[in-house]
Motif scaffolding. Sequence first.
Motif, PDB file in Angstrom:
ATOM      1  N   ILE A  11      12.523 -10.959   6.128  1.00 49.33           N
ATOM      2  CA  ILE A  11      12.342 -10.947   4.681  1.00 49.33           C
ATOM      3  C   ILE A  11      13.513 -11.620   3.986  1.00 49.33           C
ATOM      4  CG2 ILE A  11      11.967  -9.473   2.654  1.00 49.33           C
ATOM      5  CD1 ILE A  11       9.725  -9.321   4.732  1.00 49.33           C
ATOM      6  N   ASN A  12      13.194 -12.415   2.955  1.00 53.16           N
ATOM      7  CA  ASN A  12      14.228 -12.966   2.077  1.00 53.16           C
ATOM      8  C   ASN A  12      14.121 -12.236   0.740  1.00 53.16           C
ATOM      9  OD1 ASN A  12      15.398 -14.691  -0.079  1.00 53.16           O
ATOM     10  ND2 ASN A  12      15.802 -16.104   1.596  1.00 53.16           N
ATOM     11  N   ARG A  13      15.203 -11.556   0.363  1.00 54.52           N
ATOM     12  CA  ARG A  13      15.236 -10.841  -0.926  1.00 54.52           C
ATOM     13  C   ARG A  13      16.498 -11.257  -1.681  1.00 54.52           C
ATOM     14  NH1 ARG A  13      15.123  -4.467  -0.756  1.00 54.52           N
ATOM     15  NH2 ARG A  13      12.908  -4.858  -0.318  1.00 54.52           N
ATOM     16  N   THR A  14      16.297 -11.874  -2.824  1.00 56.21           N
ATOM     17  CA  THR A  14      17.408 -12.331  -3.681  1.00 56.21           C
ATOM     18  C   THR A  14      18.441 -13.124  -2.888  1.00 56.21           C
ATOM     19  OG1 THR A  14      18.744 -10.317  -3.450  1.00 56.21           O
ATOM     20  CG2 THR A  14      17.098 -10.351  -5.211  1.00 56.21           C
ATOM     21  N   GLY A  15      17.964 -13.940  -1.953  1.00 57.23           N
ATOM     22  CA  GLY A  15      18.861 -14.813  -1.206  1.00 57.23           C
ATOM     23  C   GLY A  15      19.389 -14.228   0.075  1.00 57.23           C
ATOM     24  N   ASN A  16      19.169 -12.941   0.320  1.00 54.48           N
ATOM     25  CA  ASN A  16      19.625 -12.287   1.547  1.00 54.48           C
ATOM     26  C   ASN A  16      18.437 -12.037   2.461  1.00 54.48           C
ATOM     27  OD1 ASN A  16      22.411 -11.960   0.655  1.00 54.48           O
ATOM     28  ND2 ASN A  16      21.592 -10.451  -0.772  1.00 54.48           N
ATOM     29  N   THR A  17      18.670 -12.141   3.757  1.00 51.50           N
ATOM     30  CA  THR A  17      17.584 -11.929   4.714  1.00 51.50           C
ATOM     31  C   THR A  17      17.825 -10.678   5.549  1.00 51.50           C
ATOM     32  OG1 THR A  17      18.653 -13.410   6.312  1.00 51.50           O
ATOM     33  CG2 THR A  17      16.988 -14.377   4.873  1.00 51.50           C
ATOM     34  N   PHE A  18      16.726 -10.016   5.899  1.00 54.76           N
ATOM     35  CA  PHE A  18      16.798  -8.823   6.742  1.00 54.76           C
ATOM     36  C   PHE A  18      15.442  -8.615   7.402  1.00 54.76           C
ATOM     37  CE2 PHE A  18      15.566  -7.618   2.491  1.00 54.76           C
ATOM     38  CZ  PHE A  18      14.523  -6.721   2.655  1.00 54.76           C
ATOM     39  N   LYS A  60       0.844  -1.196   0.000  1.00 54.57           N
ATOM     40  CA  LYS A  60       0.000   0.000   0.000  1.00 54.57           C
ATOM     41  C   LYS A  60       0.880   1.246   0.000  1.00 54.57           C
ATOM     42  CE  LYS A  60      -3.667   2.257   2.678  1.00 54.57           C
ATOM     43  NZ  LYS A  60      -4.478   2.175   3.927  1.00 54.57           N
ATOM     44  N   SER A  61       0.538   2.218  -0.793  1.00 50.90           N
ATOM     45  CA  SER A  61       1.327   3.452  -0.871  1.00 50.90           C
ATOM     46  C   SER A  61       1.069   4.328   0.346  1.00 50.90           C
ATOM     47  CB  SER A  61       0.985   4.225  -2.145  1.00 50.90           C
ATOM     48  OG  SER A  61      -0.388   4.588  -2.141  1.00 50.90           O
ATOM     49  N   GLY A  62       2.034   5.197   0.643  1.00 49.13           N
ATOM     50  CA  GLY A  62       1.849   6.166   1.715  1.00 49.13           C
ATOM     51  C   GLY A  62       2.500   5.790   3.028  1.00 49.13           C
ATOM     52  N   PHE A  63       3.157   4.616   3.114  1.00 50.01           N
ATOM     53  CA  PHE A  63       3.814   4.236   4.364  1.00 50.01           C
ATOM     54  C   PHE A  63       5.036   5.110   4.598  1.00 50.01           C
ATOM     55  CE2 PHE A  63       1.920  -0.163   3.805  1.00 50.01           C
ATOM     56  CZ  PHE A  63       1.054  -0.033   4.882  1.00 50.01           C
ATOM     57  N   SER A  64       5.250   5.513   5.854  1.00 51.91           N
ATOM     58  CA  SER A  64       6.441   6.282   6.226  1.00 51.91           C
ATOM     59  C   SER A  64       7.401   5.440   7.064  1.00 51.91           C
ATOM     60  CB  SER A  64       6.038   7.536   7.017  1.00 51.91           C
ATOM     61  OG  SER A  64       5.317   7.178   8.191  1.00 51.91           O
ATOM     62  N   ASP A  65       7.061   4.160   7.276  1.00 52.08           N
ATOM     63  CA  ASP A  65       7.938   3.284   8.046  1.00 52.08           C
ATOM     64  C   ASP A  65       8.657   2.326   7.096  1.00 52.08           C
ATOM     65  OD1 ASP A  65       6.094   1.213   7.412  1.00 52.08           O
ATOM     66  OD2 ASP A  65       4.904   1.693   9.190  1.00 52.08           O
ATOM     67  N   ALA A  66       9.280   1.287   7.664  1.00 51.94           N
ATOM     68  CA  ALA A  66      10.112   0.380   6.872  1.00 51.94           C
ATOM     69  C   ALA A  66       9.328  -0.422   5.845  1.00 51.94           C
ATOM     70  CB  ALA A  66      10.864  -0.575   7.810  1.00 51.94           C
ATOM     71  N   ARG A  67       8.007  -0.495   5.981  1.00 52.22           N
ATOM     72  CA  ARG A  67       7.217  -1.216   4.980  1.00 52.22           C
ATOM     73  C   ARG A  67       7.360  -0.596   3.587  1.00 52.22           C
ATOM     74  NH1 ARG A  67       1.524  -1.460   8.105  1.00 52.22           N
ATOM     75  NH2 ARG A  67       2.417   0.476   8.947  1.00 52.22           N
ATOM     76  N   ALA A  68       7.693   0.684   3.549  1.00 50.46           N
ATOM     77  CA  ALA A  68       7.850   1.369   2.270  1.00 50.46           C
ATOM     78  C   ALA A  68       9.042   0.837   1.477  1.00 50.46           C
ATOM     79  CB  ALA A  68       8.006   2.871   2.493  1.00 50.46           C
ATOM     80  N   THR A  69       9.932   0.112   2.142  1.00 53.77           N
ATOM     81  CA  THR A  69      11.116  -0.429   1.452  1.00 53.77           C
ATOM     82  C   THR A  69      10.867  -1.810   0.864  1.00 53.77           C
ATOM     83  OG1 THR A  69      12.023  -1.453   3.461  1.00 53.77           O
ATOM     84  CG2 THR A  69      12.606   0.849   3.027  1.00 53.77           C
ATOM     85  N   LEU A  70       9.704  -2.407   1.139  1.00 52.17           N
ATOM     86  CA  LEU A  70       9.387  -3.719   0.586  1.00 52.17           C
ATOM     87  C   LEU A  70       9.162  -3.632  -0.922  1.00 52.17           C
ATOM     88  CD1 LEU A  70       6.931  -5.068   3.316  1.00 52.17           C
ATOM     89  CD2 LEU A  70       9.165  -6.052   2.739  1.00 52.17           C
ATOM     90  N   LEU A  71       9.455  -4.746  -1.615  1.00 49.67           N
ATOM     91  CA  LEU A  71       9.279  -4.825  -3.058  1.00 49.67           C
ATOM     92  C   LEU A  71       8.481  -6.074  -3.417  1.00 49.67           C
ATOM     93  CD1 LEU A  71      12.913  -4.011  -4.248  1.00 49.67           C
ATOM     94  CD2 LEU A  71      10.950  -2.456  -4.309  1.00 49.67           C
ATOM     95  N   PRO A  72       7.685  -6.024  -4.475  1.00 46.93           N
ATOM     96  CA  PRO A  72       7.045  -7.245  -4.963  1.00 46.93           C
ATOM     97  C   PRO A  72       8.122  -8.289  -5.281  1.00 46.93           C
ATOM     98  CG  PRO A  72       6.085  -5.325  -6.018  1.00 46.93           C
ATOM     99  CD  PRO A  72       7.279  -4.827  -5.259  1.00 46.93           C
ATOM    100  N   GLY A  73       7.927  -9.490  -4.782  1.00 42.99           N
ATOM    101  CA  GLY A  73       8.933 -10.532  -4.936  1.00 42.99           C
ATOM    102  C   GLY A  73       9.674 -10.824  -3.645  1.00 42.99           C
ATOM    103  N   ASP A  74       9.617  -9.890  -2.680  1.00 38.18           N
ATOM    104  CA  ASP A  74      10.163 -10.180  -1.349  1.00 38.18           C
ATOM    105  C   ASP A  74       9.383 -11.337  -0.727  1.00 38.18           C
ATOM    106  OD1 ASP A  74      12.124  -8.245  -1.355  1.00 38.18           O
ATOM    107  OD2 ASP A  74      10.893  -6.726  -0.356  1.00 38.18           O
ATOM    108  N   ILE A  75      10.062 -12.148   0.061  1.00 37.58           N
ATOM    109  CA  ILE A  75       9.425 -13.320   0.670  1.00 37.58           C
ATOM    110  C   ILE A  75       9.426 -13.173   2.185  1.00 37.58           C
ATOM    111  CG2 ILE A  75       9.464 -15.835   0.869  1.00 37.58           C
ATOM    112  CD1 ILE A  75      11.121 -15.818  -1.758  1.00 37.58           C
ATOM    113  N   ILE A  76       8.254 -13.182   2.780  1.00 38.42           N
ATOM    114  CA  ILE A  76       8.123 -13.131   4.242  1.00 38.42           C
ATOM    115  C   ILE A  76       8.295 -14.549   4.774  1.00 38.42           C
ATOM    116  CG2 ILE A  76       6.630 -12.540   6.187  1.00 38.42           C
ATOM    117  CD1 ILE A  76       5.160 -10.601   4.278  1.00 38.42           C
ATOM    118  N   ILE A  77       9.327 -14.783   5.559  1.00 39.33           N
ATOM    119  CA  ILE A  77       9.592 -16.134   6.062  1.00 39.33           C
ATOM    120  C   ILE A  77       9.369 -16.264   7.561  1.00 39.33           C
ATOM    121  CG2 ILE A  77      11.193 -16.680   4.205  1.00 39.33           C
ATOM    122  CD1 ILE A  77      13.504 -16.090   6.031  1.00 39.33           C
TER     123      ILE A  77
END
Length: 502
Positions: free
Chosen positions: A486-493, A434-451
């Motif tokens: 989050i797992n993004r392109t093999g890296n987790t954060f 969702k657009s308009g987030f001012s927290d870290a959710r704004a850095t998420l991308l389609p394709g990120d995997i919540i593990i």
Amino acid sequence: MKKTAFYPAMILILTAGIYAISSGNTPRPAPGSVTIGAKVRPVKDEDIPEIKNFNQIFVRVASSVIPSVVAVIPTRVDSGPTPGNEGDLTSQDKKEKKHRVQALGSGVIVSPEGYILTNDHVISGAQEIDIHLSDGRIFKAAPIGSDSLSDVAVLKIKGTAPKNLPVAYLGNSDSLHPGDWVAAIGNPFSLLSTITQGIISALQREVSDVTMYQNFIQTDAAINPGNSGGALVNVYGEVIGINTLIYSQDGSFIGIGFAIPINMAKKVLVDLIYKGRVIRGWIGLSIQELTNEISQALGMQSVNGVLVSDVYSGQPAEKAGLKRGDVILYINNQQVKTGNDLRNIVASIQPGTEVPVIVFRGGKKIKLMLKVTERTPQALEQTNSYHSESLSKESKFDGIDTRSGISVTDLNVEIRQTYNIAPDIQGAMVTNIKSGFSDARATLLPGDIIIEASVQGKKPRKITTGAQFHQFVATLKNGDLVMLLINRTGNTFYIPFEFKNP
């Protein structure tokens, strides 16, 4: 218009000068009869004795250190077409010609055997290197070794070094304090043997490339192009840093320069001389900086420490029992405040050494023992065994909307093929944010995997499907502090945020 206005002014000035010189009717005073300047010094040595002593400090520093700071002149031989006029019909027949391109940097003589400390970026790509001493002597030098990760390089004068080489005294950069007086010595803009003075503005600075090992001394002593590789010295004439870079928007000095601490440079120097490579410690994990949101979600009262975002299989950290979500507070009895602290401390530990590690886990401090190994290309390769394709903000799949503002879907065959996701990766894939987030959710991308997902004070929950994440979000209450792994392109954060009812 400018030229028209300029010349009459010039004529008037010259005419006035000629008139003054040619006017000889005015009587001249007798030689020596005119008092020029005041008879009494405004401030006498006896009034403020400290001034005379302070004035001599940098005079002594200059005379004692400048001889050991050299000009490093690297020459690169480039091949290219010979210059020609535009439109020359014969230009297509030009032959390749070698061009010699010279640069200028600085270096510090650190050994009577002719070893010289400088920056890696000063000599990178050079086929020939000349060394110019302040007394006019010139020598050929050869690179002994370079380390791009610290921007340190070591040269040696070719042949037998002369017996009367001036050698710099290396101080202790661990004893420095902000406010200490310092001087920068080098060759800015080809102005040989230049000394500028200032103070230490700050310590332990991290700038630019985070893949480098950084622990810079910040100073306002003027550092300009050509100063790189030169000496930063204290009032005792001890080299306490190697001048390396400046912060600038146009390439000129604006009062912010950086030097590599001499203790760090000296370790690299010794490794390159005796081993030909730099030996660094390695523990095998990924980290991220603590933020206020992460600290609150973990129940911590401080942002000092680093969060472990991944632990690599078979590496020292895993063998010692470190886990994702741990916060490293101390290692080898040294406090860890930032990721840069941890990188530098680990790098300085001799491989094979077992050291204590204090971590914050589940609201408690836990002590672990970890055996450090060597940072090698093989170790790095093991931590980069899987990478999916890079992600963009464009959504390629539909997903289930959740109260968190994050839409997710299951990892099916089509998605795995599209994003090249390994079969052993399980989770819920983000499809839209969702657009308009001012927290870290704004850095998420389609394709990120919540593990993994957790709420402050509760155990993390594994997420393997979109439905599981939907169920987790359904349990959230207004004001809950949430952490998503989050797992993004093999890296987790980790992504922290405060949940608010939509």
